[in-house]
Design an enzyme around this catalytic site. Structure first.
Site, PDB file in Angstrom:
ATOM      1  N   GLU A 103       0.837  -1.211   0.000  1.00  0.00           N
ATOM      2  CA  GLU A 103       0.000   0.000   0.000  1.00  0.00           C
ATOM      3  C   GLU A 103       0.868   1.256   0.000  1.00  0.00           C
ATOM      4  OE1 GLU A 103      -2.614   1.507  -0.543  1.00  0.00           O
ATOM      5  OE2 GLU A 103      -4.219   1.133   0.881  1.00  0.00           O
ATOM      6  N   ASP A 107      -3.904   5.873   6.525  1.00  0.00           N
ATOM      7  CA  ASP A 107      -4.407   7.116   7.088  1.00  0.00           C
ATOM      8  C   ASP A 107      -5.303   6.736   8.284  1.00  0.00           C
ATOM      9  OD1 ASP A 107      -4.933   9.904   7.058  1.00  0.00           O
ATOM     10  OD2 ASP A 107      -6.669   9.632   5.786  1.00  0.00           O
TER      11      ASP A 107
HETATM   12  P1  5GP Z   1      -7.376   5.050   5.009  1.00  0.00           P
HETATM   13  O1  5GP Z   1      -7.978   6.284   5.611  1.00  0.00           O
HETATM   14  O2  5GP Z   1      -8.421   4.020   4.725  1.00  0.00           O
HETATM   15  O3  5GP Z   1      -6.238   4.511   5.842  1.00  0.00           O
HETATM   16  O4  5GP Z   1      -6.751   5.468   3.632  1.00  0.00           O
HETATM   17  C1  5GP Z   1      -7.573   5.502   2.516  1.00  0.00           C
HETATM   18  C2  5GP Z   1      -6.847   5.920   1.293  1.00  0.00           C
HETATM   19  O5  5GP Z   1      -6.862   7.337   1.291  1.00  0.00           O
HETATM   20  C3  5GP Z   1      -5.401   5.544   1.099  1.00  0.00           C
HETATM   21  O6  5GP Z   1      -5.203   4.251   0.572  1.00  0.00           O
HETATM   22  C4  5GP Z   1      -4.993   6.591   0.094  1.00  0.00           C
HETATM   23  O7  5GP Z   1      -5.376   6.186  -1.201  1.00  0.00           O
HETATM   24  C5  5GP Z   1      -5.815   7.783   0.525  1.00  0.00           C
HETATM   25  N1  5GP Z   1      -5.029   8.741   1.317  1.00  0.00           N
HETATM   26  C6  5GP Z   1      -5.027   8.956   2.634  1.00  0.00           C
HETATM   27  N2  5GP Z   1      -4.214   9.970   2.969  1.00  0.00           N
HETATM   28  C7  5GP Z   1      -3.662  10.390   1.809  1.00  0.00           C
HETATM   29  C8  5GP Z   1      -2.741  11.433   1.470  1.00  0.00           C
HETATM   30  O8  5GP Z   1      -2.206  12.183   2.291  1.00  0.00           O
HETATM   31  N3  5GP Z   1      -2.466  11.575   0.148  1.00  0.00           N
HETATM   32  C9  5GP Z   1      -3.018  10.783  -0.812  1.00  0.00           C
HETATM   33  N4  5GP Z   1      -2.675  11.017  -2.062  1.00  0.00           N
HETATM   34  N5  5GP Z   1      -3.885   9.794  -0.529  1.00  0.00           N
HETATM   35  C10 5GP Z   1      -4.200   9.610   0.761  1.00  0.00           C
END
Ligand code: 5GP
Length: 184
Positions: A103, A107
């Site tokens: 991955e 986040d």
């Molecule tokens: P989660 O919140 O489920 O851990 O992350 C969900 C998705 O949000 C990640 O796989 C990624 O695609 C996107 N994401 C979260 N934070 C960031 C960030 O700072 N930059 C980018 N480009 N994508 C992010």
């Protein structure tokens, strides 16, 4: 020719040299850990992990196979509802394989948690996760990260596969986006 930094970029957090050095370290660690496992299957999460996956796998010295999945996350730009759905599955069967999910970023942790639960139910021989970056301050669920590249502050980052509304993915560094670009 060095290209100009896009105006939406606030500052570079991880430059190309730092990223490449860390990816090499992760690849060395993974190669050592899986030296005896001929059935290692790396599953990259599209689109964000495609560059990390390409650099990581080319540095592995142990036998391995490569596959990808794609997710939909109901949300555009920097907003997400937390609901995750698999929209493209692996081509390779995962049962009895040593699985490594690759991955770009963790986040809230919802995505990785969903992936681990989904793939564990398919009975792989083993399952670990390799994540290039993590924003620990944002965590809502305890996602399992076995190999981590870097910890980041709570800012929206782009570059090295990471996007904002599908832009900035191919920057060679990871940079914080200006807040006014993504906070409305
Ligand atoms: P989660 O919140 O489920 O851990 O992350 C969900 C998705 O949000 C990640 O796989 C990624 O695609 C996107 N994401 C979260 N934070 C960031 C960030 O700072 N930059 C980018 N480009 N994508 C992010």
């Amino acid at each position: 020719m060095a290209s100009e930094r896009p105006k939406a970029i606030e500052r570079v957090l991880l430059d190309e040299t730092a990223i490449q050095r860390r990816v090499a370290e992760l690849a060395a660690q993974i190669s050592a850990d899986y030296a005896d496992d001929a059935k290692l299957l790396l599953v990259g999460v599209l689109k964000g992990a495609f560059i990390f996956m390409a650099d990581l796998t080319r540095r592995l010295t142990t036998e391995h196979y490569v596959d990808f999945i794609a997710l939909s996350s109901y949300g555009k730009g920097a907003t997400s509802s937390g609901a995750v759905r698999l929209i493209m599955d692996t081509r390779e069967p995962v049962t009895d394989r040593h699985l490594l999910i690759v991955e770009d970023i963790v986040d809230t942790g919802y995505t990785l948690d969903y992936l681990v639960r989904t793939f564990r139910s398919r009975r792989p021989a083993s399952l670990r996760t390799c994540v290039l970056t993590s924003k620990p301050a944002r965590r809502k669920v305890d996602a399992e990260v076995d190999y981590l590249g870097f910890e980041l502050p709570d800012v929206w980052v782009v570059g090295y596969g990471l996007d904002y509304a599908d832009r900035y993915r191919t920057l060679p560094y990871i940079a914080a986006l200006k807040r006014e670009v993504y906070v409305r």
